[in-house]
Design a protein around this motif. Sequence first.
Motif, PDB file in Angstrom:
ATOM      1  N   LEU A 140      15.391  88.790  45.362  1.00 12.76           N
ATOM      2  CA  LEU A 140      16.561  89.228  44.281  1.00 12.76           C
ATOM      3  C   LEU A 140      15.620  89.632  42.969  1.00 12.76           C
ATOM      4  O   LEU A 140      14.495  89.512  43.053  1.00 12.76           O
ATOM      5  CB  LEU A 140      17.127  88.140  43.918  1.00 12.76           C
ATOM      6  CG  LEU A 140      18.511  87.735  44.943  1.00 12.76           C
ATOM      7  CD1 LEU A 140      19.074  86.323  44.701  1.00 12.76           C
ATOM      8  CD2 LEU A 140      19.606  88.634  44.965  1.00 12.76           C
ATOM      9  N   PRO A 141      16.168  90.590  42.518  1.00 12.04           N
ATOM     10  CA  PRO A 141      15.730  91.320  41.484  1.00 12.04           C
ATOM     11  C   PRO A 141      14.860  90.790  40.368  1.00 12.04           C
ATOM     12  O   PRO A 141      13.844  90.939  39.890  1.00 12.04           O
ATOM     13  CB  PRO A 141      16.607  92.335  40.957  1.00 12.04           C
ATOM     14  CG  PRO A 141      17.780  92.617  41.944  1.00 12.04           C
ATOM     15  CD  PRO A 141      17.541  91.108  42.709  1.00 12.04           C
ATOM     16  N   ASP A 142      15.468  89.433  39.905  1.00  7.77           N
ATOM     17  CA  ASP A 142      14.937  88.706  38.880  1.00  7.77           C
ATOM     18  C   ASP A 142      13.975  87.638  39.595  1.00  7.77           C
ATOM     19  O   ASP A 142      13.552  86.552  38.666  1.00  7.77           O
ATOM     20  CB  ASP A 142      15.924  87.917  38.092  1.00  7.77           C
ATOM     21  CG  ASP A 142      17.052  87.098  38.665  1.00  7.77           C
ATOM     22  OD1 ASP A 142      16.656  86.832  39.957  1.00  7.77           O
ATOM     23  OD2 ASP A 142      17.789  86.630  37.964  1.00  7.77           O
ATOM     24  N   HIS A 143      13.558  87.477  41.056  1.00 10.73           N
ATOM     25  CA  HIS A 143      12.934  86.658  41.255  1.00 10.73           C
ATOM     26  C   HIS A 143      13.517  85.188  41.494  1.00 10.73           C
ATOM     27  O   HIS A 143      12.593  84.123  41.481  1.00 10.73           O
ATOM     28  CB  HIS A 143      11.503  86.404  40.893  1.00 10.73           C
ATOM     29  CG  HIS A 143      10.767  87.854  41.204  1.00 10.73           C
ATOM     30  ND1 HIS A 143      10.219  88.349  42.108  1.00 10.73           N
ATOM     31  CD2 HIS A 143      10.580  88.895  40.154  1.00 10.73           C
ATOM     32  CE1 HIS A 143       9.746  89.698  41.970  1.00 10.73           C
ATOM     33  NE2 HIS A 143      10.070  90.010  40.707  1.00 10.73           N
ATOM     34  N   LEU A 144      14.821  84.846  41.237  1.00  7.53           N
ATOM     35  CA  LEU A 144      15.166  83.540  41.174  1.00  7.53           C
ATOM     36  C   LEU A 144      16.287  83.624  42.279  1.00  7.53           C
ATOM     37  O   LEU A 144      17.065  84.778  42.397  1.00  7.53           O
ATOM     38  CB  LEU A 144      15.883  83.264  40.019  1.00  7.53           C
ATOM     39  CG  LEU A 144      15.036  82.996  38.590  1.00  7.53           C
ATOM     40  CD1 LEU A 144      15.879  82.710  37.397  1.00  7.53           C
ATOM     41  CD2 LEU A 144      14.021  81.899  39.124  1.00  7.53           C
ATOM     42  N   PRO A 145      16.531  82.696  43.063  1.00  2.25           N
ATOM     43  CA  PRO A 145      17.393  82.346  43.948  1.00  2.25           C
ATOM     44  C   PRO A 145      18.833  82.226  43.652  1.00  2.25           C
ATOM     45  O   PRO A 145      19.134  82.021  42.250  1.00  2.25           O
ATOM     46  CB  PRO A 145      17.230  81.082  44.508  1.00  2.25           C
ATOM     47  CG  PRO A 145      16.288  80.339  43.855  1.00  2.25           C
ATOM     48  CD  PRO A 145      15.753  81.167  42.994  1.00  2.25           C
ATOM     49  N   ALA A 146      19.722  82.462  44.115  1.00  2.00           N
ATOM     50  CA  ALA A 146      21.117  82.483  43.925  1.00  2.00           C
ATOM     51  C   ALA A 146      21.621  80.890  44.503  1.00  2.00           C
ATOM     52  O   ALA A 146      21.530  80.810  45.885  1.00  2.00           O
ATOM     53  CB  ALA A 146      22.105  83.396  44.536  1.00  2.00           C
ATOM     54  N   ILE A 147      21.986  80.060  43.637  1.00  6.84           N
ATOM     55  CA  ILE A 147      22.313  78.738  44.080  1.00  6.84           C
ATOM     56  C   ILE A 147      23.675  78.223  43.457  1.00  6.84           C
ATOM     57  O   ILE A 147      23.652  78.315  42.271  1.00  6.84           O
ATOM     58  CB  ILE A 147      21.158  77.804  43.935  1.00  6.84           C
ATOM     59  CG1 ILE A 147      19.653  78.133  44.419  1.00  6.84           C
ATOM     60  CG2 ILE A 147      21.586  76.465  44.304  1.00  6.84           C
ATOM     61  CD1 ILE A 147      18.699  77.391  44.152  1.00  6.84           C
ATOM     62  N   GLY A 148      24.740  77.655  44.228  1.00  6.17           N
ATOM     63  CA  GLY A 148      25.966  77.178  43.595  1.00  6.17           C
ATOM     64  C   GLY A 148      26.978  77.920  43.947  1.00  6.17           C
ATOM     65  O   GLY A 148      26.992  79.123  44.715  1.00  6.17           O
ATOM     66  N   PRO A 149      28.382  77.471  43.281  1.00  6.54           N
ATOM     67  CA  PRO A 149      29.507  78.271  43.445  1.00  6.54           C
ATOM     68  C   PRO A 149      29.491  79.746  42.785  1.00  6.54           C
ATOM     69  O   PRO A 149      28.800  79.910  42.037  1.00  6.54           O
ATOM     70  CB  PRO A 149      30.349  77.010  42.808  1.00  6.54           C
ATOM     71  CG  PRO A 149      29.601  75.997  42.360  1.00  6.54           C
ATOM     72  CD  PRO A 149      28.291  76.287  42.125  1.00  6.54           C
ATOM     73  N   ASP A 150      30.457  80.407  43.770  1.00  7.11           N
ATOM     74  CA  ASP A 150      30.653  81.808  43.530  1.00  7.11           C
ATOM     75  C   ASP A 150      31.805  81.714  42.604  1.00  7.11           C
ATOM     76  O   ASP A 150      32.995  81.542  43.663  1.00  7.11           O
ATOM     77  CB  ASP A 150      30.456  82.643  44.475  1.00  7.11           C
ATOM     78  CG  ASP A 150      30.300  84.026  44.172  1.00  7.11           C
ATOM     79  OD1 ASP A 150      31.008  84.694  43.017  1.00  7.11           O
ATOM     80  OD2 ASP A 150      29.546  84.809  44.682  1.00  7.11           O
TER      81      ASP A 150
END
Length: 391
Positions: free
Chosen positions: A322-332
């Motif tokens: 992902l572009p900011d080097h952080l994962p996507a975690i949690g509710p959308d």
Amino acid sequence: MLTRNSSDVIVVGAGVVGAACAYYAVGAGLHVTVIDRGSVAGGTTGAGEGNLLVSDKEPGPELELALLSTRLWTELAGLLPSHIEYEPKGGLVVASDEAGMAALRQFAARQRKAGVTAEEISGGGLHDLEPHLAPGLAGGFHYSGDAQVMPALAAAHLLRACGDRVRLRLGEEVTGLLVGAGGEVRGVRTPSGELHAPYVVNAAGTWGGEFARLAGVDLPLRPRRGFVLVTEPLPRVVRHKVYAADYVADVASGSAALQTSAVVEGTPAGPVLIGASRERVGFDRTLSVEALRRLAAGATALFPVLAEVRAIRTYAGFRPYLPDHLPAIGPDPRVPGLLHACGHEGAGIGLAPATGLIVARCLADGEPPLDISPFRPERFPPAAPSPLADA
């Protein structure tokens, strides 16, 4: 009432992150279906080296996630079978000159303030830790919190530990998301039928962006290819995970071009694993002779003894970037009932337990173990329309 085709939550992806989500969700009392179009650990997990690292992370959200995962991996190592090869061997970051040492000192000072243990090692002291290191290095830092695990076995045993509260649907592709009249999640669609659940977790690794599009949301996740060289089995010539200082910069880089930095580590089974390379070439698995040449050159520069050792195989994997080097975690919030657990790039194996615990707490209406706002799936701006969209 739950049926053969229903559960409390569906986890899409049977890699180590999906397995950890299932494990902690079961621990919260939920029934879980794990579905994957391939096998357990058949994607990025199976191509990973098994690194559990704090040494390569700047202070901030990812380091907090890594420190939590370090504690959780220690707990899991006491619960799962020993042949997951959990090894708290520590990491050693080395610098070739004084300028490199100065940069490592500054980096380690910031990490210490965040709770990381980092011990400076003089050039003369390096060989006490790694007798086969090249002479003349300026020094380095030893990180006792770094560890290693055999990732495919770890994923398999996390799922096995779920017992009869988990159902595995392997070799089955998700083709769509089922939603209710209000847009809320109702399950997933597969070629063999529908699976029903009020929650769906996107743990699809490098295919996480594709799955998000099935759900009608944008997650700008892309694959980032890397190669690993594997040597013939050896006596333990490399005791720690050892890497050159430029590895940290490569991890943080967003460049699409080929980047390599020397990363060398032994394994309990004997082979030495040699990385690391990074490049964005889509899902192209074509062998890159240039990448392998650079990996071999970097490894033998650090450990001259490896120049006489045979590399018996190589393999490629794709990191979910992902572009900011952080994962996507949690509710959308864009799709009620949809949660994400992907985009960890090369750190997914290390960060899996904390990710799984966060997802389980969100599913069970509990308090997350740390601030998850930096990992919000909706934090990215909407993708710009294609110039051909109106053509």
